[in-house]
Design a protein around this motif. Structure first.
Motif, mmCIF file in Angstrom:
data_model
loop_
_atom_site.group_PDB
_atom_site.id
_atom_site.type_symbol
_atom_site.label_atom_id
_atom_site.label_comp_id
_atom_site.label_asym_id
_atom_site.label_seq_id
_atom_site.Cartn_x
_atom_site.Cartn_y
_atom_site.Cartn_z
ATOM 1 N N PRO A 164 0.813 -1.228 0.000
ATOM 2 C CA PRO A 164 0.000 0.000 0.000
ATOM 3 C C PRO A 164 0.843 1.274 0.000
ATOM 4 C CG PRO A 164 -0.926 -1.595 1.515
ATOM 5 C CD PRO A 164 0.393 -2.156 1.074
ATOM 6 N N SER A 193 -11.581 -1.079 -1.917
ATOM 7 C CA SER A 193 -10.514 -1.841 -1.281
ATOM 8 C C SER A 193 -10.765 -2.025 0.211
ATOM 9 C CB SER A 193 -9.171 -1.131 -1.494
ATOM 10 O OG SER A 193 -8.140 -1.776 -0.772
ATOM 11 N N GLU A 195 -8.262 -2.414 2.165
ATOM 12 C CA GLU A 195 -7.070 -1.833 2.790
ATOM 13 C C GLU A 195 -7.305 -0.347 2.989
ATOM 14 O OE1 GLU A 195 -3.739 -0.355 4.113
ATOM 15 O OE2 GLU A 195 -4.159 0.242 2.035
#
Length: 245
Positions: A164, A193, A195
């Motif tokens: 990331p 996402s 994340e």
């Protein structure tokens, strides 16, 4: 101190040897003063002496040498700055990123992304200030018209990094360079996402660009439906778009 540096520098080439010898001193302050003296002296001999200081394992000396190399945009300093950079302290890396953005060329981008990948695996994680320094270095390498196309091509693979930290740094740099295709090629898919950093970066890019593309509309519709069903807040990028409407 300033007066002594100015006086030595005024002697020009005759002060280079003495200043270069001072780089071997055990005094960190003396080494820093020698670098600033050399920085004020024009010519390749003075630049070469400063490059020698870039191999120092003393953080203060390395940072000072980076600043001096940055002032002169010394392209020949890039190799020394990059060497084992991921192993240096955050403060050293910030100074190095600043110098690399000014001294490097598009080929430096690949090295910067590799360093970012190495940093992403370290603990503790890289802080926002250091990430900003990295992003700005990538931006500076792509800002000049002559290097823009090559730099963008080198930064773009970072969008597919599994890290990331790497992909969001690449995305923000490309966004600041005005690469509109980001919204279709990568960032829109990041809106869903799991994340957090990746999703928040995508929301920020989309919200301030305000694209109305068909793919974005589809993602927005799905996000709104999910928020209504769960009784939760709208995603930030959708809320900011509504505010601007």
């Amino acid at each position: 101190r300033e007066r002594v540096i100015r006086e030595l520098a005024s002697r020009g080439s005759s002060a280079i040897v003495a200043s270069a010898q001072t780089l071997d001193s055990s005094s960190i302050r003396a080494q820093q003063n020698a670098i600033w003296t050399l920085c004020r002296i024009p010519g390749e001999d003075a630049r070469a002496a400063i490059r020698r200081a870039l191999w120092s394992q003393q953080p203060q000396v390395f940072r000072t040498a980076c600043h001096a190399a940055s002032i002169h945009r010394d392209a020949s300093a890039v190799t020394a700055i990059l060497t084992d950079l991921a192993k240096r302290t955050p403060a050293e890396r910030r100074a190095a990123f600043e110098a690399l953005g000014r001294c490097g060329d598009p080929s430096t981008v690949t090295s910067l992304l590799a360093i970012a990948d190495a940093l992403a695996a370290q603990s503790p994680p890289v802080d926002r200030i250091e990430q900003h320094s990295l992003i700005y270095a990538l931006y500076e390498l792509g800002a000049p018209a002559a290097s823009r196309e090559a730099a963008i091509a080198a930064i773009t693979p970072g969008l597919t990094s599994p890290q990331p930290f790497v992909r969001t740094s690449a995305a923000i740099a490309l966004d600041q360079l005005g690469v509109d295709r980001l919204l279709d090629d990568a960032v829109i898919t990041w809106l869903a996402s799991d994340e957090t950093t990746t999703r928040q970066t995508a929301e920020w890019i989309v919200s301030h660009r305000g694209s109305r593309g068909a793919r974005l509309a589809s993602v927005a519709e799905s996000s709104v439906s999910q928020a209504l069903a769960q009784g939760s807040k709208l995603p930030a990028w959708i809320a900011s778009t509504i505010d601007r409407a």
